[in-house]
Design a protein around this motif. Structure first.
Motif, short mmCIF file in Angstrom:
data_model
loop_
_atom_site.label_atom_id
_atom_site.label_comp_id
_atom_site.label_asym_id
_atom_site.label_seq_id
_atom_site.Cartn_x
_atom_site.Cartn_y
_atom_site.Cartn_z
N ALA A 1 -10.79 -28.05 -43.60
CA ALA A 1 -9.86 -28.75 -44.49
C ALA A 1 -8.46 -28.18 -44.48
N GLY A 2 -8.27 -26.97 -43.99
CA GLY A 2 -6.94 -26.37 -44.00
C GLY A 2 -6.73 -25.47 -45.20
N ALA A 3 -5.49 -25.03 -45.39
CA ALA A 3 -5.18 -24.07 -46.45
C ALA A 3 -4.04 -24.51 -47.34
N ALA A 4 -3.59 -25.76 -47.21
CA ALA A 4 -2.46 -26.23 -48.01
C ALA A 4 -2.96 -26.77 -49.34
N ALA A 5 -2.39 -26.25 -50.44
CA ALA A 5 -2.74 -26.73 -51.77
C ALA A 5 -1.74 -27.80 -52.18
N LYS A 6 -2.16 -29.05 -52.17
CA LYS A 6 -1.24 -30.15 -52.48
C LYS A 6 -2.01 -31.28 -53.13
N LEU A 7 -1.25 -32.15 -53.80
CA LEU A 7 -1.78 -33.37 -54.40
C LEU A 7 -1.34 -34.53 -53.52
N SER A 8 -2.29 -35.15 -52.80
CA SER A 8 -1.97 -36.23 -51.89
C SER A 8 -3.16 -37.17 -51.79
N LEU A 9 -2.86 -38.46 -51.56
CA LEU A 9 -3.91 -39.44 -51.37
C LEU A 9 -4.27 -39.62 -49.91
N ASN A 10 -3.51 -39.04 -49.01
CA ASN A 10 -3.75 -39.20 -47.58
C ASN A 10 -4.93 -38.33 -47.15
N PRO A 11 -6.04 -38.91 -46.73
CA PRO A 11 -7.21 -38.09 -46.34
C PRO A 11 -7.03 -37.39 -45.01
N PHE A 12 -5.94 -37.69 -44.29
CA PHE A 12 -5.72 -37.07 -42.99
C PHE A 12 -4.75 -35.90 -43.07
N GLU A 13 -4.44 -35.46 -44.29
CA GLU A 13 -3.63 -34.27 -44.48
C GLU A 13 -4.51 -33.07 -44.78
N ALA A 14 -3.99 -31.89 -44.45
CA ALA A 14 -4.71 -30.66 -44.75
C ALA A 14 -4.56 -30.31 -46.22
N MET A 15 -5.68 -29.98 -46.86
CA MET A 15 -5.69 -29.54 -48.25
C MET A 15 -6.68 -28.37 -48.35
N THR A 16 -6.71 -27.76 -49.50
CA THR A 16 -7.62 -26.65 -49.70
C THR A 16 -8.36 -26.83 -51.02
N THR A 17 -9.49 -26.17 -51.14
CA THR A 17 -10.38 -26.37 -52.29
C THR A 17 -10.50 -25.10 -53.11
N VAL A 18 -11.23 -25.22 -54.19
CA VAL A 18 -11.43 -24.08 -55.08
C VAL A 18 -12.16 -22.96 -54.36
N THR A 19 -13.23 -23.30 -53.64
CA THR A 19 -14.02 -22.25 -52.97
C THR A 19 -13.21 -21.53 -51.90
N ALA A 20 -12.38 -22.27 -51.17
CA ALA A 20 -11.56 -21.64 -50.13
C ALA A 20 -10.58 -20.64 -50.73
N LYS A 21 -10.02 -20.97 -51.87
CA LYS A 21 -9.06 -20.06 -52.49
C LYS A 21 -9.74 -18.87 -53.15
N ILE A 22 -10.97 -19.03 -53.57
CA ILE A 22 -11.71 -17.86 -54.06
C ILE A 22 -11.86 -16.83 -52.94
N VAL A 23 -12.17 -17.32 -51.74
CA VAL A 23 -12.30 -16.43 -50.58
C VAL A 23 -10.97 -15.75 -50.27
N SER A 24 -9.89 -16.53 -50.22
CA SER A 24 -8.60 -15.97 -49.83
C SER A 24 -8.05 -15.00 -50.86
N GLN A 25 -8.29 -15.25 -52.15
CA GLN A 25 -7.74 -14.38 -53.18
C GLN A 25 -8.47 -13.05 -53.26
N LEU A 26 -9.71 -12.99 -52.81
CA LEU A 26 -10.48 -11.75 -52.86
C LEU A 26 -10.56 -11.07 -51.50
N THR A 27 -9.82 -11.55 -50.52
CA THR A 27 -9.82 -10.97 -49.19
C THR A 27 -8.56 -10.13 -49.00
N GLY A 28 -8.74 -8.94 -48.47
CA GLY A 28 -7.60 -8.08 -48.24
C GLY A 28 -7.51 -6.97 -49.28
N ASP A 29 -6.38 -6.29 -49.29
CA ASP A 29 -6.15 -5.16 -50.20
C ASP A 29 -5.52 -5.65 -51.49
#
Length: 489
Positions: free
Chosen positions: A420-448
Motif C-alpha cells: 500500500a505504500g507509506a503516504a498518509a493521505k485522504l484520497s478517493l483514488n484507489p490507485f494512490e499510495a496510502m498507509t494504514t494504522v498497522t503500518a504506522k505502528i511498525v514504523s513508529q516502533l522501529t529504530g532508536d
C-alpha cells in the motif's frame, strides 16, 4: 545440570511413578482390578502428576526469580560512583557478555574453570588466554567488569546446581508421597480429575490474564501519550506527520481512512468469491470434487502474509501499473507506482477468500436437511431452494463470517506495508499510495525511538484504537453467529 536434563529427569521419574503407582494399587487388590475404587491407570497418573506438577511449578518459579537475584548481587559490585542508574543495564549486559565469553573459553579448553572463575587471576592474562581461543571480550572491558562477570558465573553455576537439587528432590518427595497412598480404597479417579480440572482452569485463566495484560499495557501507554499530546488533535486531525525533533502532527484520520478503504476493497474481492465457492462446494459439488477442491482452496490460508506482501509488491503492483499506468493498456495515468490501495486490497482479498469460504461452507452445511427436503417436496428446484430457503436461513451466520473477515483485514500488517505504500493521505483514488494504522505502528516502533516521546507512544494509541475497532467487530460477529446457532439447536 542443564534445564533440558532436569526436565528429562522429572519426566523419567513421572514414568517410573506411573508404573509403581499402578502396580502397588493392583498388588493391594491381589491383582483383581474389580476390587479397586478406580481403574488402575488412575493410580499411575496420580503418582505421575504428583511428580511432575510440583517439580515443574518450582522450576518455573526458579527460572523467573533467579535472574533477579543474581542481577541484584552482581550489580552491587559495580561502582555506583562511576555508573548511574540509566547506564547500569548497559554495564550488566557487558557483564553477561563477558560471562558468556568465559564459559566459551572453558568449553573451548583454552582456559581452565579455576582460571576463569578465580577473581585473583590477572585481568591481562585472562584476556590474552581468551584471545587465544577466539573469545573476544573487547578492549573496553575493565577489571571491575571482569570480576563482576566471574561472580556472575559463580552465582549462575551455584543457582543451577541448587535448582537441579530442589526440583529433582521435590519430584522424589511427590513420588514417595503419592505412591504410599496408592491403595485399593484410595479415590484415585477423583484426585486425578480434580487435578485435571484445575489444570484446565489454569489454562483458561492464563488466556484471560494474557488478554488483560495486553489491554492494560495498551491503556497505560495510551494514557501516557494523551498526557503529552491532545486527544482531540489525535482523533480529529487530518495530517499525519511525525517528527522526532518536535512539532509532530499525529492525526489518525488519514490512517483510519486508508485502513477502511483497503479493507473494503479486500472484502469486495473475498466475499463474492468466497461465498460463491462455499455455495458450490456445499450444494452443487460432487463428493469427489469437494474432497479435492476444498483442501486446495484452504491452502491459501496457510500461506504466510509476508509471501502475500511480496506477491503484491512484485506481481500485482507492476501488473496494475501495466494496465492503469501512463503507458499502460488503457492509456490513462491513474497509477504511477506499484504500491497503492488497490494493490494491497486485491491481495488481501485473495488472502481472505479461504477464510470466508470455510466459514460460509460450515454455516450452509449447518442448515437442517429437513428445510431442503421440505422445499424440494413442495416442487421448488434446487436453485430455488438455495436462493429462497438455504441462503436466508444461513444469512445471519454468513454476515458474522464477513464481519470476522473484516476484522482480520483491518488488523493485517505485512501486505499493507509492502503493497500500500507509506503516504498518509485522504484520497478517493484507489490507485494512490496510502498507509494504514498497522503500518504506522511498525514504523513508529522501529529504530532508536525514545519511548518517552509522543512520536513513539502514539503507536500504543494506534494499537488501542485498532484493538477497540476489531474487538467491536468480533463481538458483533460472534453475537450474530451465536444467535444463528441457537436457532437450530
Amino acid at each position: 545440570m542443564s534445564l533440558p536434563m532436569i526436565v528429562l529427569v522429572v519426566l523419567a521419574l513421572a514414568a517410573v511413578g506411573f508404573l509403581l503407582g499402578r502396580s502397588k494399587a493392583l498388588a493391594s487388590a491381589n491383582g483383581d482390578p474389580r476390587l479397586l475404587h478406580s481403574l488402575p491407570g488412575y493410580y499411575g497418573w496420580n503418582v505421575a502428576l504428583a511428580v511432575m506438577l510440583p517439580a515443574f511449578f518450582l522450576l518455573l518459579a526458579w527460572l523467573a526469580v533467579q535472574p533477579f537475584v543474581i542481577h541484584g548481587q552482581v550489580s552491587s559490585m559495580i561502582s555506583q560512583a562511576s555508573v548511574d542508574e540509566s547506564s547500569l543495564d548497559l554495564v550488566m549486559s557487558d557483564v553477561r557478555r563477558v560471562a558468556d565469553g568465559l564459559d566459551a573459553a572453558v568449553a573451548a579448553g583454552g582456559l581452565t574453570a579455576e582460571q576463569a572463575g578465580s577473581i585473583r587471576t590477572e585481568f591481562t592474562d585472562v584476556r590474552d588466554r581468551l584471545g587465544e581461543v577466539g573469545v573476544a571480550l573487547g578492549s573496553d572491558v575493565t577489571s571491575e567488569t571482569l570480576r563482576a562477570a566471574q561472580r556472575y558465573r559463580e552465582l549462575s553455576w551455584t543457582g543451577s546446581l541448587m535448582r537441579a537439587a530442589a526440583v529433582i528432590g521435590l519430584a522424589l518427595v511427590g513420588l514417595v508421597f503419592a505412591w504410599r497412598r496408592s491403595g485399593k480404597d484410595f479415590r484415585a479417579r477423583n484426585a486425578v480429575e480434580a487435578v485435571v480440572r484445575w489444570i484446565l482452569i489454569t489454562a483458561a485463566s492464563i488466556a484471560v490474564l494474557t488478554t488483560l495484560g495486553i489491554v492494560l499495557s495498551l491503556i497505560f501507554n495510551t494514557v501516557e501519550f494523551f498526557r503529552l499530546y491532545p486527544a482531540a488533535d489525535f482523533y480529529f486531525g487530518l495530517t499525519w506527520s511525525p517528527s522526532f525533533g518536535g512539532g509532530s502532527e499525529l492525526g489518525i484520520l488519514p490512517l483510519i481512512w486508508a485502513t477502511l478503504y483497503i479493507s473494503l476493497i479486500a472484502l469486495a474481492v473475498a466475499v463474492p468469491v468466497g461465498l460463491f465457492a462455499a455455495i458450490y462446494l456445499s450444494e452443487y459439488a460432487t463428493p469427489t470434487v469437494r474432497a479435492v477442491a476444498k483442501p486446495m482452496l484452504e491452502v491459501l490460508a496457510g500461506i504466510p502474509t509476508i509471501v502475500y506482501g511480496l506477491f503484491a509488491l512484485l506481481t500485482v503492483g507492476p501488473m496494475l501499473v501495466d494496465v492503469f499506468g501512463n503507458d499502460g493498456l488503457l492509456g490513462v495515468n491513474w497509477m504511477s507506482g506499484g504500491t497503492a490501495v488497490m494493490t494491497a486490497g486485491l491481495v488481501m482479498g485473495i488472502m481472505l477468500i479461504p477464510f470466508v469460504s470455510s466459514l460460509s461452507d460450515d454455516i450452509i452445511n449447518a442448515v437442517p436437511q429437513a428445510m431442503r427436503d421440505g422445499s424440494l417436496g413442495l416442487g421448488a428446484t434446487h436453485s430455488e431452494t438455495v436462493k429462497q430457503v438455504i441462503m436466508p436461513a444461513a444469512l445471519p451466520g454468513i454476515v458474522g463470517a464477513i464481519l470476522l473477515a473484516a476484522s482480520r483485514a483491518i488488523g493485517e500488517t505485512m501486505i499493507v506495508v509492502l503493497g500500500a505504500g507509506a503516504a498518509a493521505k485522504l484520497s478517493l483514488n484507489p490507485f494512490e499510495a496510502m498507509t494504514t494504522v498497522t503500518a504506522k505502528i511498525v514504523s513508529q516502533l522501529t529504530g532508536d525511538a525514545d519511548f518517552a516521546s509522543p512520536e513513539a507512544l502514539v503507536a500504543f494509541s494506534l494499537g488501542m484504537t485498532l484493538f477497540v475497532v476489531t474487538l467491536a467487530l468480533n463481538i458483533f460477529a460472534l453475537y450474530i453467529v451465536r444467535k444463528y446457532r441457537e436457532q437450530y439447536e
